[in-house]
Design an enzyme around this catalytic site. Structure first.
Site, PDB file in Angstrom:
ATOM      1  N   GLU A   1     -46.759   6.188 -95.382  1.00 27.63           N
ATOM      2  CA  GLU A   1     -47.494   7.307 -95.972  1.00 27.63           C
ATOM      3  C   GLU A   1     -46.623   8.443 -96.504  1.00 27.63           C
ATOM      4  O   GLU A   1     -46.941   9.025 -97.550  1.00 27.63           O
ATOM      5  CB  GLU A   1     -48.481   7.865 -94.942  1.00 27.63           C
ATOM      6  CG  GLU A   1     -49.629   6.936 -94.634  1.00 27.63           C
ATOM      7  CD  GLU A   1     -50.445   7.451 -93.457  1.00 27.63           C
ATOM      8  OE1 GLU A   1     -51.606   7.826 -93.677  1.00 27.63           O
ATOM      9  OE2 GLU A   1     -49.915   7.481 -92.331  1.00 27.63           O
TER      10      GLU A   1
ATOM     11  N   ARG B   1     -56.065  16.068 -89.636  1.00 28.53           N
ATOM     12  CA  ARG B   1     -54.687  15.884 -90.110  1.00 28.53           C
ATOM     13  C   ARG B   1     -54.389  16.815 -91.288  1.00 28.53           C
ATOM     14  O   ARG B   1     -53.253  17.254 -91.456  1.00 28.53           O
ATOM     15  CB  ARG B   1     -54.429  14.422 -90.488  1.00 28.53           C
ATOM     16  CG  ARG B   1     -52.960  14.121 -90.760  1.00 28.53           C
ATOM     17  CD  ARG B   1     -52.689  12.644 -90.921  1.00 28.53           C
ATOM     18  NE  ARG B   1     -52.526  11.938 -89.680  1.00 28.53           N
ATOM     19  CZ  ARG B   1     -51.350  11.627 -89.128  1.00 28.53           C
ATOM     20  NH1 ARG B   1     -50.227  12.005 -89.715  1.00 28.53           N
ATOM     21  NH2 ARG B   1     -51.296  10.959 -88.005  1.00 28.53           N
TER      22      ARG B   1
END
Length: 756
Positions: free
Chosen positions: A711, A311
């Site tokens: 997030e 990621r």
């Protein structure tokens, strides 16, 4: 509709009064036993002798277990079975569990755990990124590489070229409720586990594996956590497994919770990173090509490091189109705590590389850093041909230019920039800085099969509704949002809905509440279950005619029933009022080896403008003002979403400014308590803190057109770091050496270097 209303958190009263129940608050039977680990005091060694006589003879001790006493799998890893519950002859980090103490009280277990006499044959430890690279100590055989275009060719012909590096430390999760578990023996060898975990199904799986039983013999229940932030995605496995084994062995309930020091010594942190970059650009700051080399310090076991590092690569572009780019990622194995999931899951680290490059080339050209950022942003939807990310995904939903322009206007960015230039020219000791950083964050699990959720909804004959889903509540308001979805589906007030504890016996095969997907996945699953029940009631009452559900009433033509009357009528007609729901995210597919595909269902966007001041004599600093505009789609609950944005920003700023993890040369974590590890306090928040939601629906087909908000706001905290860097830059023309976290000491060193 009940959704889109700014309702309070469903447990807010319980939080502030202390009535909300956590694992450690659950009343336990009188014969409950308590557990503690005996920990390694060295970072890398063979265990030559383990003398535990004093441990076994200590007051209150019932049992002491080593790896040899474990009945089945000695593993608590979420990935590749490389993380033993108890060390098996070799230790890999200082703080690794060696043995397990079972005693009559928490204090007795902790005291006894310190009495073990362990002898070691120490071997050289690998503690840093540089040491790991020198030793070629890594997970996977070599680095992973993603990219597009011809970066080498474009770099060679670029008008300007710069290289640089940015380092960033790890971060302790510092959830208010520490890790905790309680295992209760049941009939027929079954086990009930209460765990403070974001991933009940993983706890179920690891406990079953450790006991040598099928998963149906283990039930895991989670009512709430006092914070998680990714630190309870895999790190709760050890406590739950230890409790289950001890309960199975003793036939008595067993409970375990880490004290804060033990928690910080044992559990994983955010991954430390260093990112080296080489960037070519024109005289306006437009990037022609860039290469990144990412170095992730992963710790001793793999845990979730591979998807975290993936990621980071997937967010190396942040909000910018990079036509020629190469991203190389090294996943390094070290003798430190196994780094784990943390809010953003590698995304923040990846974004720091491109943001550092943007600031670097802006200083080189003498341009406004935001102007350089803006010229490189992805096009907004409808303003030209869509552009692709370095991993080949088309950015078709872009709004970052509109959003940033709006923030520039509402925050008076250009006037602030002029004021700060004037202030700095007239002040030698105090310097101000300003930074506006954008955000593009992909929403979905990159492991495709995790993008699914289930739900169970009951309508009782009095019209009340109970529902259960696979998501977990850790203070973020997921339960309230999903209850609002159910209320809106049935046309009921919110107080008609009750969500029960997450329970693997009700909803199986749950995904972790992570990747910001809790509301997206579970909201859709609950809506599916509600719609099934609505269809049955409508078919019963309407007999083929249209039926509406609104304002607590069920209406067909000129006849109306209260929802309770409709439920009672359906019950008496033997119509099922219970349903399961299911949802799987569409249009996601990802090949992590090739580095191509569509790993995300959509992107969330945002931007933050931060103004800071530093004292150049001491490095002390303050955030003076923050303005945020964030994209939550059509928010399910604006109050909860704004709270998430505020908290995410402060936590992100904390990572990059005050939260410093320090290991000494022996591998001991020296900052392992609140006295030595500085999380942001109330006084660290900006005194002027303006947060607004971008007013637009999600173009993707999500629950009520909302967007995830767990997030993404964390990355808005980057603007605080780059504002501090802007202030340091005003001190002279020397090299920029500000590392992250930008503590007072780091700022003082950077100021001195800048002044030469």
């Amino acid at each position: 509709m009940t959704v889109r209303n700014a309702l309070a958190h469903d447990a807010a009263r319980g939080h502030v009064t202390g009535a909300a129940r956590y694992v450690d608050d659950i009343p336990t039977p009188r014969d409950t036993l308590h557990l503690a680990f005996g920990l390694s005091t060295v970072a890398c060694a063979e265990v030559t002798e383990m003398v535990l006589d004093d441990v076994r003879g200590a007051d209150g001790v019932i049992d002491v277990l080593t790896a040899h006493d474990l009945p089945f799998a000695n593993d608590v890893s979420p990935s590749v079975h490389d993380e033993p519950l108890l060390a098996t002859g070799r230790v890999h980090y200082l703080g690794q569990p060696l043995f397990l103490v079972v005693a009559t009280s928490h204090l007795a277990a902790r005291k006894a755990a310190r009495l073990g006499k362990i002898s070691y044959a120490e071997t050289p430890s690998i503690l840093t990124i540089d040491h790991a690279m020198q030793a070629n100590s890594r997970f996977e055989d070599g680095p992973r590489v993603y990219g597009q275009g011809d970066p080498e060719g474009a770099l060679a012909t670029a008008v300007n070229r710069l290289s640089g590096s940015v380092t960033m430390g790890g971060q302790e999760h510092f959830y208010l409720e520490g890790q905790a578990a309680l295992a209760l023996p049941q009939d027929n060898g079954d086990t009930l586990v209460h765990s403070s975990t974001q991933h009940p199904t993983e706890i179920q799986h690891k406990v079953a594996e450790s006991l040598g039983v099928p998963m149906h013999a283990v039930r895991v229940e989670v009512r709430r956590m006092g914070g998680g932030f990714g630190g309870k995605e895999s790190q709760g496995n050890a406590l739950a497994v230890a409790c289950a084994i001890a309960a199975n062995r003793s036939g008595r309930p067993c409970k375990m919770r880490y004290d804060r020091d033990d928690d910080m010594m044992i559990t994983g942190k955010r991954h430390d990173f260093r990112i080296d970059y080489d960037v070519g650009f024109d005289s306006d700051g437009k990037i022609a090509a860039i290469t990144f080399e990412q170095f992730a310090r992963c710790g001793w076991a793999q845990d979730l490091s591979l998807p975290v590092a993936d990621r980071a690569m997937l967010h190396a572009d942040n909000a910018y189109f990079l036509p020629n780019v190469r991203i190389t990622s090294h996943r390094l194995k070290t003798n430190t705590q196994s780094a784990t999931a943390f809010r953003g899951f590698g995304g923040p680290q990846g974004m720091m590389g491109i943001e550092a490059a943007m600031d670097d080339l802006a200083r080189h050209l003498g341009l406004d850093p935001f102007a350089v950022r803006q010229i490189n942003m992805y096009r907004d939807a409808g303003t030209g041909a869509p552009q692709t990310t370095p991993y080949g995904m088309t950015v078709s939903d872009g709004i970052i230019n509109q959003l940033c322009e709006s923030l520039v206007e509402t925050s008076n960015y250009h006037a602030k920039r002029r004021d700060i230039l004037d202030f700095n020219s007239n002040n030698h000791i105090l310097k101000k800085g300003l930074s506006l950083t954008p955000l593009k964050f992909g929403i979905s699990f990159t492991l495709t099969h995790l993008n699914q959720a289930g739900a169970l909804v009951h309508v009782y004959s009095d019209g009340s509704v109970m529902l259960n889903h696979g998501g977990t509540e850790m203070g973020q308001g997921l339960f309230q949002k999903v209850a609002q979805v159910a209320a809106s589906r049935f046309g009921l007030p919110i107080d008609a809905i009750k969500i029960t504890a997450t329970d693997t016996a009700k909803v199986p095969n749950t995904s972790a509440t992570a990747a910001s997907s809790g509301s997206d996945l579970n909201g859709m699953a609950v809506a599916d279950a509600c719609d099934k029940i609505k269809a049955r009631i409508a078919n019963h009452l309407g007999q083929g005619k249209p039926v509406s559900f609104a304002n607590g009433m069920v209406t067909c033509a000129d006849k109306s029933w209260t929802f309770a009357e409709a439920a009672q009528s359906a019950y008496q007609a033997r119509v099922s009022l219970s349903a399961t729901g299911f949802y799987k995210t569409p249009d996601v597919a990802w090949d992590r080896i090739a580095g191509t595909g569509q790993p995300f269902f959509y992107f969330a966007y945002g931007a933050a403008l931060t103004e800071v001041v530093i004292d150049t004599l001491t490095g002390e600093n303050r955030i003076l003002r923050t303005d945020i505009l964030h994209d939550a789609g059509a928010s399910l609950n604006p109050a909860l979403d704004i709270g998430q944005i505020e908290g995410g920003y402060v936590q992100g700023a904390g990572w990059l400014t005050t939260e410093e993890l320090v290991w000494d040369d022996t591998g001991a974590l020296r900052t392992h308590a609140p006295a030595t590890y500085k999380i942001p306090a109330c006084s660290d928040r900006p005194p002027i803190f303006n947060v607004a939601l971008w007013d637009a629906e999600n173009p993707a087909d999500t629950i009520y057109k909302s967007k995830a908000v767990g997030e993404p706001p964390f990355m808005l905290g980057m603007s605080a770091y780059f504002a501090l860097q802007d202030a340091v830059a005003a001190c002279g023309d020397g090299p920029m050496t500000l590392s992250a976290p930008a503590t007072a000491e780091a700022i003082k060193r950077a100021v001195d270097a800048r002044r030469g």
